[in-house]
Motif scaffolding. Sequence first.
Motif, PDB file in Angstrom:
ATOM      1  N   LEU A 285      56.262  72.834  23.106  1.00 30.86           N
ATOM      2  CA  LEU A 285      56.796  72.798  24.471  1.00 30.86           C
ATOM      3  C   LEU A 285      56.156  73.861  25.352  1.00 30.86           C
ATOM      4  CD1 LEU A 285      60.617  72.307  23.731  1.00 30.86           C
ATOM      5  CD2 LEU A 285      59.066  70.622  24.759  1.00 30.86           C
TER       6      LEU A 285
ATOM      7  N   PRO B 175      61.086  70.713  33.350  1.00 28.89           N
ATOM      8  CA  PRO B 175      62.058  70.236  32.365  1.00 28.89           C
ATOM      9  C   PRO B 175      62.703  71.428  31.645  1.00 28.89           C
ATOM     10  CG  PRO B 175      59.830  70.016  31.496  1.00 28.89           C
ATOM     11  CD  PRO B 175      59.697  70.546  32.898  1.00 28.89           C
TER      12      PRO B 175
ATOM     13  N   TYR C 229      64.715  72.198  27.905  1.00 34.71           N
ATOM     14  CA  TYR C 229      65.144  71.629  26.631  1.00 34.71           C
ATOM     15  C   TYR C 229      65.899  72.654  25.795  1.00 34.71           C
ATOM     16  CZ  TYR C 229      61.634  68.184  27.969  1.00 34.71           C
ATOM     17  OH  TYR C 229      60.904  67.240  28.647  1.00 34.71           O
TER      18      TYR C 229
ATOM     19  N   ASP D 210      68.284  68.991  22.150  1.00 36.33           N
ATOM     20  CA  ASP D 210      67.146  68.098  22.411  1.00 36.33           C
ATOM     21  C   ASP D 210      66.173  68.101  21.243  1.00 36.33           C
ATOM     22  OD1 ASP D 210      67.867  67.440  25.180  1.00 36.33           O
ATOM     23  OD2 ASP D 210      67.551  69.587  25.475  1.00 36.33           O
TER      24      ASP D 210
ATOM     25  N   VAL E  99      63.320  65.254  17.360  1.00 38.41           N
ATOM     26  CA  VAL E  99      62.922  65.400  18.760  1.00 38.41           C
ATOM     27  C   VAL E  99      63.544  64.249  19.555  1.00 38.41           C
ATOM     28  CG1 VAL E  99      60.979  65.581  20.352  1.00 38.41           C
ATOM     29  CG2 VAL E  99      60.713  66.346  17.994  1.00 38.41           C
ATOM     30  N   ARG E 100      64.312  64.575  20.558  1.00 37.48           N
ATOM     31  CA  ARG E 100      64.946  63.538  21.376  1.00 37.48           C
ATOM     32  C   ARG E 100      63.891  62.604  21.971  1.00 37.48           C
ATOM     33  NH1 ARG E 100      69.821  63.067  23.256  1.00 37.48           N
ATOM     34  NH2 ARG E 100      70.427  65.234  22.957  1.00 37.48           N
TER      35      ARG E 100
ATOM     36  N   ILE F 130      60.672  63.145  24.662  1.00 35.96           N
ATOM     37  CA  ILE F 130      60.114  64.507  24.768  1.00 35.96           C
ATOM     38  C   ILE F 130      58.732  64.512  24.131  1.00 35.96           C
ATOM     39  CG2 ILE F 130      60.367  66.926  24.089  1.00 35.96           C
ATOM     40  CD1 ILE F 130      63.374  66.528  24.124  1.00 35.96           C
TER      41      ILE F 130
END
Lengths: 383, 383
Positions: A84, A174, A176, A198, A218-219, A222
């Motif tokens: 991320l 975003p 998370y 998330d 991992v949602r 994403i």
Amino acid sequence: MSQESIYLDYAAATPLDSTVLEAMILYFSDVFYNPSAPYEGGRLARDALESARSEVAQVLGAKSTNVIFTAGATESIQIALVGLLKSGGYAVIGATEHAAVRGCVRDFPSRIALADNRGYITPESVRKVIQDDTVVVSIALADSEFGTVQPIADIAHMINLVRHDRREKGNKTPLYLHSDGSQATGSLELKTSRLGVDLLSLNASKCYGPKQVGVLWVRNGIVLEPLVSGGGQERGLRSGTENVAGAVGCAKAISMAQTMRYDENRRLQELRTYLLQQLEQIDGLVVDGHPKKHLPGHLHVHISGLDSERVIYRLDIDGVYIATGAACAANKGKRNPALEAVGMTPAEADGSLRISLGRSTTKQQLEIAARAIKRAIDLERGL
Amino acid sequence: MSQESIYLDYAAATPLDSTVLEAMILYFSDVFYNPSAPYEGGRLARDALESARSEVAQVLGAKSTNVIFTAGATESIQIALVGLLKSGGYAVIGATEHAAVRGCVRDFPSRIALADNRGYITPESVRKVIQDDTVVVSIALADSEFGTVQPIADIAHMINLVRHDRREKGNKTPLYLHSDGSQATGSLELKTSRLGVDLLSLNASKCYGPKQVGVLWVRNGIVLEPLVSGGGQERGLRSGTENVAGAVGCAKAISMAQTMRYDENRRLQELRTYLLQQLEQIDGLVVDGHPKKHLPGHLHVHISGLDSERVIYRLDIDGVYIATGAACAANKGKRNPALEAVGMTPAEADGSLRISLGRSTTKQQLEIAARAIKRAIDLERGL
């Protein structure tokens, strides 16, 4: 484990359950094929891998396509956080996070959400350090030092409000919520919808599964930047021939632990209460962590001024295995920053003992262990 | 493996040897402790890990402090290549390198050392693409498609000359030679001084050891930038609780294979010759790779215009397991770039078969397999 020793460090490692090993064994020498191979053997291996994935997904109440098998929780956390942060933005991590989380954010800008003196991290504490460019918050389900269970659903709720705010203000960054579930994999709720996370990292080796096998959930939607590209396995996030036996064992261990957890948690909680009753007789002993919100078999105590390392060596001679803190090479000769994070003085931190119970722990073992601990502390005090 | 099937894809995966499993089993549920733990159990685990490290070091003729256990060869390669390239500079990789190597250099500037039509990469070919700012050259000991064994000692010698040149010219850029020994771990010389490499990646799962366990050897004094920090295990290069059972199995598998390799290589070589005699009767069949410098049990052939995927499916029905190319998710639906690298046309590449023999392969199996291969090709040709 030798018959004489009493193991009370389940937070550091758990033995592989015999049922789990039994489930794995077929995939060592029999269905050993490469899951990417185009013949029946390969398909059998692939099927086993995908069944294992579904088994984990079911525990999480999630789609199996969102479950990734990794080479351990440290790797899960790296894939999540670095994946991320690589594209920019700040991280927020809890003050008591494991070295695996702290290590990930070392190369990225980050802020710390403070814990109270029980190791508890409130949504407000997290909110305070979220900035407009924070992209990920990482708070463990429960920390490895005190075993304090964090209000992750409340933190998730707060994060939802921040997202709402951002949308209102036209901020498209975003945000998370990742949680390191390593310590909690065996005992806490893991349904992702209830947790509200998330991304979730899980550790097979802390719930009677194989070592160096983990899960990252991992949602949907994403996108993570892979740390490095390669063979492209596990959605391109974990390249290398899949460890089918490991995945099968990981899934079995997680689902077994989750099935057992209501009864086992009650049993561990009772044992912990019993142990605490024995230890509270020790002069100057203070119980750390949250008095209610803690892992069922996890007990952290300290005696200011005690040399806990020496106590542990004395106990070792008696065959009682406990820890001073998170067993991890990074902590060698250094205090776990989590101790300072809850406001402990150096004298208190150095007098810390972490005792964690598990499936083979009995009341009788704790009776012996408590006596040994008292004796060791007495000897240390010259009594 | 089911009794009826004939497995001829040992380059993709090998079964776990029963002696190796036996060596591992103690560390699953008995000595399962965290090697960083401060009590006897932890020390036993640490001792086992360090013995395993010494066992690998002995095979390599190297110091055990320079041996790192990893979660597979892909990870070894990543730690080596990304660890060197993170601080800047160019990479040179061979034209037939595995996706694990190609993936590592994707984010960094790199050049390709061409292979000849046998997949052979000469020192001259490597020399041509080394620039003043090249910091690492990565050439496999043997490639996974053709099994061509590279002249790694000669390449190392050439690299030494380049280093000498650089010193003369005052160019202080370091230059290292890494080799991916995945395919060669079981059969080729691994003494690092004879190979002349600076870094070497090994794969337990290709030599009858456990999956997702590997080794990275790093010459004294070479500093690698860790991909991500964490618990700090394995010299800070591979954080996460150590997989002691895996390391023990890896060491056992490598040392067993290296002890057996003289006899086993001869046996495999004879079997390969026998198989080739059978297959050479097939009209239009061309043998790929180097006629002499190849892995002993590795045979790559092609028939231009053949649909090898369909041949493999036909063989699958007969219970004969062979491959079209490196079994790896990255190659799904794509041709392995190694095929193009040796100048094969698309029609030749798509008509490729990779047959790799191993410890359980017998002459009788090859007799049956050769008949099945001929029949499958005949059927494909409508004969």
